[in-house]
Design a protein around this motif. Sequence first.
Motif, PDB file in Angstrom:
ATOM      1  N   ARG A 146       0.833  -1.198   0.000  1.00 36.00           N
ATOM      2  CA  ARG A 146       0.000   0.000   0.000  1.00 36.00           C
ATOM      3  C   ARG A 146       0.868   1.249   0.000  1.00 36.00           C
TER       4      ARG A 146
ATOM      5  N   GLY B  20       0.441 -10.425   3.399  1.00 40.11           N
ATOM      6  CA  GLY B  20      -0.530  -9.357   3.550  1.00 40.11           C
ATOM      7  C   GLY B  20       0.100  -7.985   3.388  1.00 40.11           C
TER       8      GLY B  20
ATOM      9  N   THR C 240      -3.026  -5.693   2.140  1.00 36.47           N
ATOM     10  CA  THR C 240      -4.174  -5.917   3.021  1.00 36.47           C
ATOM     11  C   THR C 240      -3.864  -5.535   4.464  1.00 36.47           C
TER      12      THR C 240
END
Length: 268
Positions: free
Chosen positions: A151, A201, A206
């Motif tokens: 991200r 992740g 996530t």
Amino acid sequence: MSAPVEPAEPAELLDLAVEVAREAAELVREARARGVSVAATKSSEVDVVTEADRASERLIRERLVAARPDDAILGEEGDDRAGTSGVRWVVDPIDGTVNFVYGVPAYAVSIAAERDGEVVAGVVLNVATGTTYTATLDGPALRDGEPISVRDDAPLSQRLVATGFNYDAGLRERQAQALVRLLPRVRDIRRIGACSLDLCGVAEGTVDGYVEEGINLWDHAAGGLVAERAGARVEVGTGVLGRRMVIAAPSGGFDVLRRALVDAGYCD
């Protein structure tokens, strides 16, 4: 005189790792369908091993030795195997065994290949979902063959952080105390229960970060490579309890998270 053996290429090692992980995952899936019982405990009465863990590792070892008999193997459930090729396989036959026992769909086969001490290929296969994360040292991080990335950087207060706890009751009490200090500073905490999947992740975005003390090389070798190739920084060090600690976060925001972890009492 025989010709010198060419060094193994990361892509070649990854292909073998994926092939073997798929076969092991099918074994684990079938074992779960038949029903699970605890075969033994390790560091404490809540640190469990199942017959499926043992069977999965036996299968992985047999397949790797058959394909590459000169390689070394380090596995969670079996004895270390020496090698002469410069390649060592690091194997977790079921990462997230407690999830496996309870039927929580987050447990994985994790296989990494080291070459001269450096992880160059890795696969993490979520047995419950079939999702497969892969990476090589010279290639991208992939989820089911498609590129993934971390991200974008976010303020600490907007970060979702994954963590885990040691199986020793006294140590997990201290980890909980550190967590209480960290929690007000971040968006929230997730406790997924499988280090390799936590790291994946971070890789797929996530979660925004991961920290855990008390893990082993087989827990993080493959997932750590996936996270790094997706744009994360992964630091392996020692936590305040004297155990191996892994911190992972998108590279741009790693230092901010690490400072918060120091402030919370996770590490120095």
